[in-house]
Design an enzyme around this catalytic site. Sequence first.
Site, PDB file in Angstrom:
ATOM      1  CG  ASN A  23      -6.145  -8.927   8.511  1.00  0.00           C
ATOM      2  OD1 ASN A  23      -4.984  -8.827   8.082  1.00  0.00           O
ATOM      3  ND2 ASN A  23      -7.044  -7.967   8.358  1.00  0.00           N
ATOM      4  CB  CYS A 116       0.186   2.882   8.429  1.00  0.00           C
ATOM      5  SG  CYS A 116      -1.490   2.425   8.820  1.00  0.00           S
ATOM      6  CG  ASP A 305      -9.902  -4.053   7.000  1.00  0.00           C
ATOM      7  OD1 ASP A 305      -9.433  -2.938   7.280  1.00  0.00           O
ATOM      8  OD2 ASP A 305      -9.492  -5.111   7.527  1.00  0.00           O
ATOM      9  CB  VAL A 327     -12.509   1.431  12.893  1.00  0.00           C
ATOM     10  CG1 VAL A 327     -11.393   0.551  13.439  1.00  0.00           C
ATOM     11  CG2 VAL A 327     -13.858   0.777  13.143  1.00  0.00           C
ATOM     12  NE  ARG A 397       1.281  -4.464   3.558  1.00  0.00           N
ATOM     13  CZ  ARG A 397       1.166  -3.724   4.636  1.00  0.00           C
ATOM     14  NH1 ARG A 397       1.287  -2.428   4.562  1.00  0.00           N
ATOM     15  NH2 ARG A 397       0.938  -4.278   5.813  1.00  0.00           N
TER      16      ARG A 397
END
Length: 428
Positions: A23, A116, A305, A327, A397
């Site tokens: 990120n 998503c 995450d 979040v 990914r």
Amino acid sequence: MAKYVVVGGRKLEGRVAVGGAKNAALKHMAAALLGDGTTTLSNVPNIEDVKTMAEVLARLGMAVEFTDHQVTITPGSTLHNEAPYELVRRMRASVIVLGPLVARLGAARVALPGGCNIGSRKIDLHIAGLEALGTRITVGHGYIEAETDGLCGTNIFLDFPSVGATENLLMAACLAKGRTLIENAAREPEIADLADFLNQMGARISGAGTSEIEIEGVSKLSGAEHHVIPDRIEAGTFMTAAAISRGHVVLEGARAENLGMIIAKLRECGVEVETIDGRIIVDATRNKLHGIDISTLPYPGFATDMQPQFMALLATAKGTSFMTENVFESRFMFVDELIRMGADIRTEDHQARIKGVPRLSGAPVRAPDLRAGAALVIAGLSADGITEIGDIHHIDRGYEGFDEKLRSLGAEISRVGEKETNHLTAVG
Ligand code: EPZ
């Protein structure tokens, strides 16, 4: 389609090196659009999202070379301003080119990223901030079209400390006339790293990493060289993997100062974590793990995450835990898969109650997104029997060599095609 097959019951032991932060690398690559010369980024993870960002930049007219964790990006003689749906759909982080394109070319046409598997993921804050900087924006037919006669610095207050909005506005403001102040900015370490890189390109940014970022606009930026910071989520994922296997793992190359809440929560549930000479030692061999409560929040709060990986861990810890996701609105989609593995979890809205079970049981499951996919692999490490994780393109990914690294720690995990899965037998 490839899948991971995990035979549970092996304690993880040994050393593992943490790679560069996904990120951060993705945003630094987009920032290269702002510079006149060549940018070289090192410590870039070899993952699918980085390859997609390289494709986006190539489509915009940049020459991109990616070899051995190094990306070199050079602007071509003509830059284009359109990021098409086929690429943005593949990776919604592509929307990060909006700010740099408007600042550099005065116009941009970027496909709307849409939602998503973790939430609807609005971009209203990106748009409002760019408008405040002097951009005319229209949204229609699946695209955002942005135009400016010249960006002007201003004060922007973000309603929520969005990571992507902070980064888009930070990059655009570098080439705006005058001073911009972003208040209630996101404080993630990747943003501080982006600002360091932009400053090397000639930007004048202060306060990144705090909730007030000040940017004094400059008329041009050059290319620069930059080493991407370590990936704190990859580090946290391996720490959780060590814990769920009740193993002992040493992480090399991670920054403990960026992992404060993750280390605190591991310790709270009984895992011993020490940081010595730049290494993080995770020891779950001695104490019984017990349930704890966690609420996800923007940094320095507990990272969303890391929520799925901790759900897997807490599913095996004695007692009851509560996980509150603040979040993203739908980041519990993988919970049904954990329940298929024997976890005792009930969700209501954005809260989950997890009652620890002595052992999960291996089952075929599907990865609904990147971090949930990693969590299911981790769950499989501790489960009784075989866990097959499908849809692992999500994991590709964001994790480089996930199975190789786990194998180097003693995990029994293989990447196989559909036909080969029948040859494996359960052990332990
Ligand atoms: C970044 O996404 C990360 N992605 C995500 O990591 C991470 O989960 C997230 O930040 C939060 O830490 C990248 O950096 C590529 P946000 P981003 O804007 O920037 C709402 C991973 O697994 N919001 O901080 O999209 C939004 O809907 C990924 O590596 C608005 O309402 O996150 C969400 O609920 C997944 N309006 C919340 O804010 C906006 O304009 C946080 O989003 C923007 C966001």
